[in-house]
Design an enzyme around this catalytic site. Structure first.
Site, PDB file in Angstrom:
ATOM      1  N   ASP A 268       0.879  -1.167   0.000  1.00  0.00           N
ATOM      2  CA  ASP A 268       0.000   0.000   0.000  1.00  0.00           C
ATOM      3  C   ASP A 268       0.921   1.223   0.000  1.00  0.00           C
ATOM      4  O   ASP A 268       2.080   1.159   0.420  1.00  0.00           O
ATOM      5  CB  ASP A 268      -0.978   0.005   1.176  1.00  0.00           C
ATOM      6  N   TRP A 269       0.376   2.341  -0.471  1.00  0.00           N
ATOM      7  CA  TRP A 269       1.214   3.515  -0.753  1.00  0.00           C
ATOM      8  C   TRP A 269       1.808   4.098   0.546  1.00  0.00           C
ATOM      9  O   TRP A 269       1.095   4.673   1.353  1.00  0.00           O
ATOM     10  CB  TRP A 269       0.401   4.542  -1.526  1.00  0.00           C
TER      11      TRP A 269
END
Ligand code: BGC
Length: 746
Positions: A268-269
């Protein structure tokens, strides 16, 4: 004879003997799509340098990572996900790039898709959104989301598929297949245990193995093993004191080990926080990192990513070998061959009439009729009063990373107007919610400023109700902070912005009131007894208003069923203590960050598994009314005992006993009557959506196998189906059991 003529003669002899001359291809194996996938991967890999390998495992921009330019291997381009293709953003910014060709179809939110209980609609959804991703040249679609609905405050429940692992697992598989039929990879998110937003980077989930395997993992497992998902997104949170992006148990042991996942794990970012642990056990591809914590960052910091220069240095210093890097790169090559280097993949399409039709159909079939004292469907209305901000507010903008730039969004008010061109349709605001309308540079362009007081808004709405044949209140939550929105959770179970008072006032003024609640979460409904009709609607995107009007008018007979339970009040839901949520801050740090322990002490008792024991439900899981009625006959079973490797078949006749055509969601729950461990009262193990003309009967058949009877035995670390008595319950909702048959497992 010179050597050339000798060769020619040999070739002629070979042809004469029936052998074609061996033509040596100049095409390298990796570019030759007649070659097996793995041979192509190995060949491309063998040609790569260390620098090229390191470059591949981390981002080069907000949403892309490099291929191998020297070898003609394309970049990987990701896009949110999961309800439509996100507007193009700047290279190194979240703000939109200002393209004019990136307006898309907004499809219904996944909570709505789950409410259709229709696997084929999920396939249609996946195929359609995949076509839009393909048209925009994306490699990976960041979705779907299948985190379990653990409690009604999670800001991202609207992006997920409800509270039940079986329902989510059944619905995710065709979505995955539909997307990937376009040569676009899904990225199933957020793996795993990411069931709330507050403290999402610092919450360490403490959950027992049985709960993990029975509740929180099955939908991911189905996406991987049955859907053959090509990528998966590791979540932000921690489990077993390790961030998910470098989590040995969830990534190495379970996903890659037990499930045999051969695809790519994408972070995930900003979810990666270290080099060595991530290099050993973590994600294959790092996105969105900052270099000094999660809130600050320097521009174009890509070389400073944990899997960039620091990774290469660690390899050169001998702190870690190249084995893990090699495996990572091969997984990435496999992804690229499956997607952008698949010469046979289709070309995709964007905002096509087919996509609008799909969005409208899925939307209409997702709407759940919760209560109807004969008010709906609307018949020959001359005057309709529509009340509420959500009747006009564009909902495709906002909510976090799933925010969209839709080419078209039909509001509920416009949908109703379009359906009843002859009627007088008027709108009153009723309350003021969120007047904003901008996300990362995408703006709705709506001006929702309001100068009237709350009391004046209610009074004006009540006054306008005079003489109206129908009053449709359209409210609920929205996509702003602390509503249905990423990054924060809801702060109250009740409807915000004083909507209850508006509903009460309208209920006192008219007996033709319909309350439409638009949300991705359960909300309190203290006025439930005073309101004749209640409709659960969702964020339905481009065709939202048309889908709603289809149902209110009866053009489409409602067939949506709740994918989560609606408790009477917040104190009835299984998550009650601070230790359960938002967790307790502990001493010390992990990856340089504070940690909150969040204990899932409710265990496997999530959703109806909890309410079955403790009560407190207003509208149960699986519930949904129709404009027709369905009668269930006696269920039959083909045999009374089942061998460990066998199956039993339960059949039930279901008849449309009303006067209009409609679809029923027939559910099958299993109860383990004699068990050595605590088991839920019952668990969903089958469902079928059947469409029936008036008077028509269908025999609905469910096949029950051993898997449907099993629980996860943590000590044995395996699934166990114990011999003894089981009950198969045929039901119209978790609280509406229509028939029972018993059988024994030998
Ligand atoms: C979200 C992901 C999303 C990513 C990229 C993160 O904040 O949690 O769901 O795909 O951003 O926008």
């Amino acid at each position: 004879m010179n050597s050339r003529s000798i060769l020619l003669s040999l070739a002629l002899i070979a042809v004469a003997c029936g052998q074609a001359p061996q033509k040596k291809s100049n095409v390298p194996v990796y570019l030759d799509d007649a070659q097996p996938l793995e041979a192509r991967v190995e060949d491309a890999f063998s040609k790569m340098t260390l620098d090229e390998k390191i470059a591949m495992v981390h981002a080069q921009s907000k949403f892309s990572s490099p291929g191998v330019p020297r070898l003609g291997i394309p970049e990987v381009w990701c896009t949110d996900g999961p309800h439509g293709i996100r507007a193009e953003v700047l290279w190194d910014e979240w703000d939109q790039a200002g393209w004019t060709n990136d307006s898309i179809t907004a499809f219904p939110a996944l909570s709505g898709l789950a409410a259709t209980w229709d696997r084929e609609l999920s396939r249609l959804y996946g195929k359609s959104i995949g076509e839009e991703a393909r048209y925009r040249n994306k490699t990976v679609l960041l979705g779907p989301g299948v985190n379990i609905y653990r409690f009604p405050l999670n800001g991202r429940n609207f992006e997920y598929m409800g509270e039940d692992p079986y329902l989510a697992g059944e619905m995710v598989v065709p979505y995955v297949e539909g997307v990937q039929s376009n040569g676009v990879a899904v990225c199933v998110k957020h793996y795993a245990l990411n069931n709330s937003e507050v403290n999402r980077h610092t919450a360490n989930t403490i959950v027992d193995d049985r709960t993990l395997y029975e509740i929180y993992l099955p939908a991911f497992k189905a996406a991987v093993q049955k859907g053959h998902a090509w990528s998966i997104m590791a979540a932000y949170n921690l489990y077993n004191n390790e961030h998910l992006c470098s989590n040995e148990i969830l990534l190495d042991k379970i996903l890659r080990g037990e499930w045999g996942f051969d695809g790519v794990v994408i972070s995930d970012w900003g979810g990666v926080h270290n080099t060595l642990q991530t290099a050993k056990h973590g994600v294959d591809l790092e996105y969105g990192s900052w270099t000094d914590g999660l809130t600050m960052g320097k521009t174009n910091a890509y070389d400073s990513y944990y899997l960039a220069t620091a990774y290469k240095d660690a390899i050169l210093k001998g702190e870690i070998g190249t084995e893990e890097l090699d495996a990572r790169v091969k997984r990435l090559l496999r992804l690229i061959f499956r997607t952008s280097m698949d010469r046979n993949r289709p070309f995709g399409s964007q905002t096509s009439p087919e996509h609008y039709a799909a969005a409208r159909k899925i939307g209409a079939e997702s709407i759940v009729l919760l209560k109807n004292d004969g008010v709906l469907p609307m018949e020959n209305p001359k005057k309709i009063l529509v009340v509420g901000e959500n009747a006009v507010k564009m909902m495709t903008v906002g909510g976090g990373s799933s925010s969209l730039k839709a080419k078209l969004e039909v509001s509920p008010l416009d949908g109703i107007k379009a359906r009843y061109p002859e009627a007088e349709v008027i709108w009153e605001r009723g309350y003021v919610g969120d007047v904003g309308g901008e996300y990362n540079g995408v703006s709705t362009g709506q001006d929702l400023q309001e100068s009237r007081s709350a009391a004046a808004l209610v009074a004006d709405a009540v006054k306008a109700a005079e003489g109206a044949d129908y009053v449709i209140f359209v409210g609920g939550l929205n996509k702003s902070n602390e509503q249905d929105c990423e990054g924060l959770d809801r702060i109250q179970y009740g409807l915000p912005y004083g909507q209850d008072a508006v509903i009460e006032a309208l209920a006192a003024a008219t007996d033709k009131l319909v309350v439409v609640n638009i949300s991705g979460n359960a909300v309190a409904m203290p006025w439930v007894e005073k309101v004749p009709a209640i409709v659960q609607d969702w964020y339905l995107g481009t065709q939202a208003g048309h889908s709603l009007a289809d149902v209110l008018s009866g053009d489409v007979n409602p067939s949506g069923h709740l994918p989560f339970s609606i408790p009477v009040s917040y104190d009835k839901n299984p998550v009650q203590t601070e230790a359960q949520y938002p967790g307790i801050l502990r001493d010390g740090t992990i990856d340089g960050m504070p940690v909150l322990d969040m204990e899932y002490t409710e265990g496997i008792y999530v959703g109806y598994r909890w309410y079955d024991l403790h009560g407190g439900v207003l509208f149960p899981f699986g519930y949904g009314l129709s404009y027709t009625t369905f009668e269930y006959g006696e269920p039959g079973i083909n045999r009374k005992s089942m061998a460990q490797d066998g199956t039993v078949t339960v059949t039930v006749p279901v008849r449309n006993s009303g006067s209009v055509a409609g679809a029923e969601v027939v559910q099958l729950y299993i109860a383990d009557v004699e068990a050595s461990v605590d088991r839920p009262v019952k668990e969903l193990k089958g469902f079928a959506k059947v469409f029936l003309e008036p008077g028509q009967t269908a025999d609905v058949r469910f096949t029950i196998d051993r898997e449907a009877l099993s629980f996860f035995d943590a000590e044995k670390h395996g699934w166990v189906a114990e011999k003894g008595l089981f009950r198969a319950l045929v039901a119209a909702s978790a609280q509406d059991i229509r028939g029972t048959v018993e059988f024994e497992l030998k």
